[in-house]
Structure formats: C-alpha cells, structure tokens
Design a protein around this motif. Structure first.
Motif, PDB file in Angstrom:
ATOM      1  N   ASN A 265       0.821  -1.207   0.000  1.00  0.00           N
ATOM      2  CA  ASN A 265       0.000   0.000   0.000  1.00  0.00           C
ATOM      3  C   ASN A 265       0.856   1.259   0.000  1.00  0.00           C
ATOM      4  N   PHE A 266       1.979   1.212   0.708  1.00  0.00           N
ATOM      5  CA  PHE A 266       2.871   2.375   0.741  1.00  0.00           C
ATOM      6  C   PHE A 266       3.436   2.663  -0.645  1.00  0.00           C
ATOM      7  N   ILE A 267       3.937   1.616  -1.313  1.00  0.00           N
ATOM      8  CA  ILE A 267       4.495   1.803  -2.653  1.00  0.00           C
ATOM      9  C   ILE A 267       3.404   2.239  -3.626  1.00  0.00           C
ATOM     10  N   SER A 268       2.213   1.675  -3.472  1.00  0.00           N
ATOM     11  CA  SER A 268       1.096   2.077  -4.332  1.00  0.00           C
ATOM     12  C   SER A 268       0.751   3.548  -4.129  1.00  0.00           C
ATOM     13  N   GLY A 269       0.834   4.002  -2.869  1.00  0.00           N
ATOM     14  CA  GLY A 269       0.578   5.410  -2.597  1.00  0.00           C
ATOM     15  C   GLY A 269       1.580   6.318  -3.271  1.00  0.00           C
ATOM     16  N   VAL A 270       2.857   5.909  -3.274  1.00  0.00           N
ATOM     17  CA  VAL A 270       3.886   6.703  -3.965  1.00  0.00           C
ATOM     18  C   VAL A 270       3.604   6.753  -5.462  1.00  0.00           C
ATOM     19  N   ILE A 271       3.217   5.606  -6.032  1.00  0.00           N
ATOM     20  CA  ILE A 271       2.908   5.567  -7.471  1.00  0.00           C
ATOM     21  C   ILE A 271       1.720   6.472  -7.790  1.00  0.00           C
ATOM     22  N   LEU A 272       0.701   6.439  -6.939  1.00  0.00           N
ATOM     23  CA  LEU A 272      -0.465   7.295  -7.143  1.00  0.00           C
ATOM     24  C   LEU A 272      -0.081   8.768  -7.140  1.00  0.00           C
ATOM     25  N   LEU A 273       0.780   9.147  -6.195  1.00  0.00           N
ATOM     26  CA  LEU A 273       1.181  10.547  -6.106  1.00  0.00           C
ATOM     27  C   LEU A 273       2.020  10.966  -7.298  1.00  0.00           C
ATOM     28  N   VAL A 274       2.890  10.065  -7.767  1.00  0.00           N
ATOM     29  CA  VAL A 274       3.755  10.405  -8.899  1.00  0.00           C
ATOM     30  C   VAL A 274       2.956  10.486 -10.199  1.00  0.00           C
ATOM     31  N   GLU A 275       2.109   9.493 -10.449  1.00  0.00           N
ATOM     32  CA  GLU A 275       1.364   9.463 -11.706  1.00  0.00           C
ATOM     33  C   GLU A 275       0.231  10.481 -11.725  1.00  0.00           C
ATOM     34  N   GLY A 276      -0.360  10.765 -10.587  1.00  0.00           N
ATOM     35  CA  GLY A 276      -1.436  11.738 -10.528  1.00  0.00           C
ATOM     36  C   GLY A 276      -2.729  11.275 -11.177  1.00  0.00           C
ATOM     37  N   GLN A 277      -2.929   9.943 -11.282  1.00  0.00           N
ATOM     38  CA  GLN A 277      -4.155   9.455 -11.906  1.00  0.00           C
ATOM     39  C   GLN A 277      -5.381   9.722 -11.043  1.00  0.00           C
ATOM     40  N   ALA A 278      -5.169   9.968  -9.762  1.00  0.00           N
ATOM     41  CA  ALA A 278      -6.242  10.369  -8.855  1.00  0.00           C
ATOM     42  C   ALA A 278      -5.617  11.230  -7.774  1.00  0.00           C
ATOM     43  N   THR A 279      -6.285  12.315  -7.451  1.00  0.00           N
ATOM     44  CA  THR A 279      -5.739  13.227  -6.457  1.00  0.00           C
ATOM     45  C   THR A 279      -6.859  13.767  -5.600  1.00  0.00           C
ATOM     46  N   VAL A 280      -6.488  14.539  -4.570  1.00  0.00           N
ATOM     47  CA  VAL A 280      -7.477  15.083  -3.642  1.00  0.00           C
ATOM     48  C   VAL A 280      -8.462  15.973  -4.400  1.00  0.00           C
ATOM     49  N   GLY A 281      -9.754  15.764  -4.161  1.00  0.00           N
ATOM     50  CA  GLY A 281     -10.791  16.534  -4.838  1.00  0.00           C
ATOM     51  C   GLY A 281     -11.465  15.797  -5.973  1.00  0.00           C
ATOM     52  N   ASP A 282     -10.860  14.694  -6.449  1.00  0.00           N
ATOM     53  CA  ASP A 282     -11.454  13.926  -7.539  1.00  0.00           C
ATOM     54  C   ASP A 282     -12.576  13.024  -7.019  1.00  0.00           C
ATOM     55  N   TYR A 283     -13.593  12.840  -7.870  1.00  0.00           N
ATOM     56  CA  TYR A 283     -14.668  11.886  -7.566  1.00  0.00           C
ATOM     57  C   TYR A 283     -14.376  10.604  -8.333  1.00  0.00           C
ATOM     58  N   VAL A 284     -14.198   9.501  -7.607  1.00  0.00           N
ATOM     59  CA  VAL A 284     -13.790   8.241  -8.220  1.00  0.00           C
ATOM     60  C   VAL A 284     -14.749   7.135  -7.825  1.00  0.00           C
TER      61      VAL A 284
END
Length: 436
Positions: A265-284
């Motif tokens: 989960n930690f590594i996945s969180g880093v990937i999410l932050l780097v790629e920016g495919q979902a960020t704060v404020g998005d509806y998913v």
C-alpha cells in the motif's frame, strides 16, 4: 539499597558543607563585600533595564498591519525583553566577581548570586516568554530545575550520580543520565521535526505544481525530517548506528513477511502521487463499488467521502490493481442524460428543438464539447421514448443534482408547448357475460 545510602550520605555532606559555608559568609568581610556588590549589580541592572527596555520596544515594535519576514522577526525578538533584567544582573555580577577575586582572592558569594540570576532568567523564560505548551512544560520541568540545581551547586553531583546509575533492559544497559538525556533530546528533536514539517508543508503548498506531486514532496520531506531527527537521537544517546543497522536488517526481514500489505500500500501510494491518476478533490468509483470524493491521501490508504457524508478508507493498492473510474479528472466535463416520454398523439419532429432549447437555458449546461442533444430512443407501450444528453462541469449528485434540474426544464417545456406526458394504459378484456 547501597545506592540509596550513598545518596543520603551525599545529601548530608552537602547540607553540612552548606552550613559551614553559610557561617563563613556571615563572619567574613569579603562575603559582606560580595553581598554589597550583588545589591549594586542588581540595582544597576534595574536602572539600565528601565532605560533600555522602552527604547528597544519602540525600535522593535512593527506596524500592526505588517506581516513581512522582518516584522515577524521583530515580534519574535520582542518576546525576549523580560530576559534583559536578569541577564543584565548576571553580566554585572560577573564583572563584580572578577573584581572580588582580584581583591579578596575569593568570590563564592557573588558566584552564587550570579547563578541565582541565571536561574531567574530561566524561570522568566519558562513563565513569561515560551508560549508553546510542549516547550513550556519542558522548560518548567527540565530547564528550571536544572538551573536551580546549578544555582545551589548540586548540578555536577546530580549529573555524576545519574551517570553512575544504570538501568538494564535484557542484555542492554543504559545509564539513567543517558535515558534522561535521550528523553529530553528526543522530545526537542521531534518537536522541532514537527514544527519544521508544518513549515515546509505550508511552503510547498504555495508552490505551483501538480497536487499529486505536491503531496509526494510533502511526504518525502516529512520522512526525511523525522529520519534525520531519529538518527540524531541515536547519536545523542550513544547508540552505534552500525549496531542499529544490523538490528534493523533483522527486524526488517521479519516485518517484511508480516507487513507485505502495508509495504504494498505504501508503494502504491507513492505511485499514485507520482502518476497523478487520482488526487485530492477527484470523484472516483472503484470496481468494488466504492465511490466518493478523495479528501485525503496517506501513505497507507486513500479516504473517500460519499455524498451522504460517510468516509470510506480504501487501501492504495486497490487503486493500482483494480479498475478506477475518475469522474473529475482535475475538473473535466462530464456527460449525463435524462429520459422522458411523450404521447403518441405528439408531432415528434418538434420535440428535439423544444427540449434542446429548454435544457440549454440551464446555467450549468455546457455548449462544449457538445450542446444538449435530444434523441429518439424507441416506441414504448404507453408513449414515445426520448432522452436528452448534456454536458456539465461537476458530478451529478450531492449539492449539484443536474439531472433533477434538467428534468424540471423538460417538464416545463413540454407543458408550455401543450405536449402530453403519457401514463400507462391497460385494456381489460372480460370473457363471458357481464355481471349484473
């Protein structure tokens, strides 16, 4: 038991020494001279403080509306003005000590007074200057008692006693002084780390960068600050970093098997932050049915808030290993549609123009990438089925409710043009004679 007896003997010896010292001071002309110099130094400090403090206050006090860096620095310095009196007394007493030692060859009394002024400065710092609750507590229970012991001449003895007192944890032995020093230093380091992290996070939030990258930089900075604080603490406590590395390696292997999900989960969180495919404020919306607005992203999980106010904690790994529908995508438009029906008696060729013009009047409906589009969908049992498609910026739920608004526009447009909205009709066939 032996250590307790040793402490009692040391205390008795210190008390006896203090009584003898007090008798010498009372009967010695040099001691009375030093008392006089102490009084003169204190009075002189009060006179200088009365002249100096108001001038410094007028010079340092900035305009109330100013929030520049220089103004903030001046306000910070102003907090320390209560220290001027005890520090001036300390300085003048130090000069008096040099004079008495040169004349009488001793300065025990005036040296004691000098240490008392230092204690008063520490007490003023803890009582009047420090505003942070944690630092004030630390100053009250560590700094003030330490300066009190120093003023009474017991500081070196207490330090020596704590250094000789050992505490064992299995095969590892620590001195009481090392533990106390680690607690104080650790508290200061991690408070400083927390303060530095909040300041750096506030600075990073103001920089022009993608929200995902900003979150990643904040997390990397946070880990770096507390990592450095931890290494400094180990060094202060005298723990070898090489030994720590060996222990950490062994612990890491054991934790690696038990905490695979957390690491994933930690590594996945880093990937999410780097790629920016979902960020704060998005509806998913995830494959598992979880849907909501991202309100917080941590190293382990992402927090979604649904439109009914509930929070859903989704492991970061789910964003990487499953399909995620991002309806927001940093504010891009979304298309929706509403269904309606008209009577078979209606001239359906007029319907598209009427409905499209009506829906286009909605203030949130867009003309790009496409204007409202009314389509014929089929011939139903009770009426002719239509649907109108429209684009908006936002999510059709919660505070927006675009579909509800558009249905009102459709209803009013049909009523204004005299077009009937059908309702189900049923034909009932009765076989045999009618009942009388």
């Amino acid at each position: 038991m032996e250590q307790d007896n040793a402490l009692i003997d040391q205390a008795r010896a210190a008390i006896d020494q203090g009584i003898v010292l007090a008798q010498d001071w009372l009967l010695s002309p040099a001691a009375w001279s030093q008392f006089g110099l102490l009084i003169v130094a204190y009075l002189l400090a009060r006179v200088v403080n009365a002249k100096l403090t108001p001038r410094l206050e007028r010079f340092l006090k900035p305009d109330a509306e100013s929030n520049s860096i220089l103004s903030q620095a001046r306000r910070f310095i102003l907090q320390f003005l209560p220290l001027i009196l005890p520090l001036l007394a300390y300085g003048f007493t130090a000069v008096g000590e040099i004079v008495t030692r040169s004349i009488f060859g001793s300065g025990a009394v005036i040296a004691f007074g000098k240490r008392v002024f230092l204690f008063l400065a520490a007490r003023a710092l803890a009582r009047d200057i420090i505003k942070d609750p944690f630092l004030r507590t630390l100053a009250k229970f560590v700094l003030v008692p330490a300066t009190a012991l120093y003023a009474l001449g017991f500081f070196d003895q207490v330090i020596e006693t704590l250094g000789n007192t050992s505490v064992s944890l299995g095969n590892i032995s620590f001195s009481a002084l090392a533990i106390l020093r680690g607690i104080v230093a650790g508290s200061l380091l991690f408070w400083l780390g927390q303060w530095s992290n909040s300041q750096s996070a506030a600075y990073i939030e103001q920089q022009p960068m993608r929200p995902a990258i900003r979150q990643l930089v904040v997390k990397v900075t946070e880990f770096s600050i507390f990592g450095i604080a931890f290494l400094l603490l180990m060094n202060i406590m005298g723990i070898s970093l090489s030994s720590l590395a060996i222990i950490g390696g062994a612990v890491g292997v054991g934790l690696g098997f038990g905490l695979q999900k957390i690491a994933s989960n930690f590594i996945s969180g880093v990937i999410l932050l780097v790629e920016g495919q979902a960020t704060v404020g998005d509806y998913v919306e995830l494959d598992g049915g979880e849907a909501g607005t991202i309100i917080k992203m941590t190293a382990r999980a992402t927090f979604l808030e649904t439109f009914d106010g509930r929070w859903i904690v989704v492991p970061n790994e789910d964003f990487i290993t499953t399909r995620v529908v991002n309806y927001s995508d940093s504010g891009s438009a979304n298309r929706y549609e509403v269904d309606f029906s008209v009577s078979y008696d209606t001239d359906i060729n007029k319907i598209p123009a009427i409905i499209e013009a009506a829906v286009a009047k909605h203030p949130e409906v867009l003309t790009e990438p496409e204007a409202p589009d009314c389509e014929l969908r089929g011939f139903g049992d009770s009426g002719i089925d239509f649907a109108v498609e429209f684009w908006v910026n936002g999510i059709d739920d919660g505070k927006n409710k675009y579909t509800s608004d558009v249905l009102f526009f459709v209803w009013n447009a049909l009523k204004d043009n005299g077009i009937e909205i059908p309702y189900p009709h049923r034909v009932v066939e009765i076989k045999g004679n009618m009942p009388t």
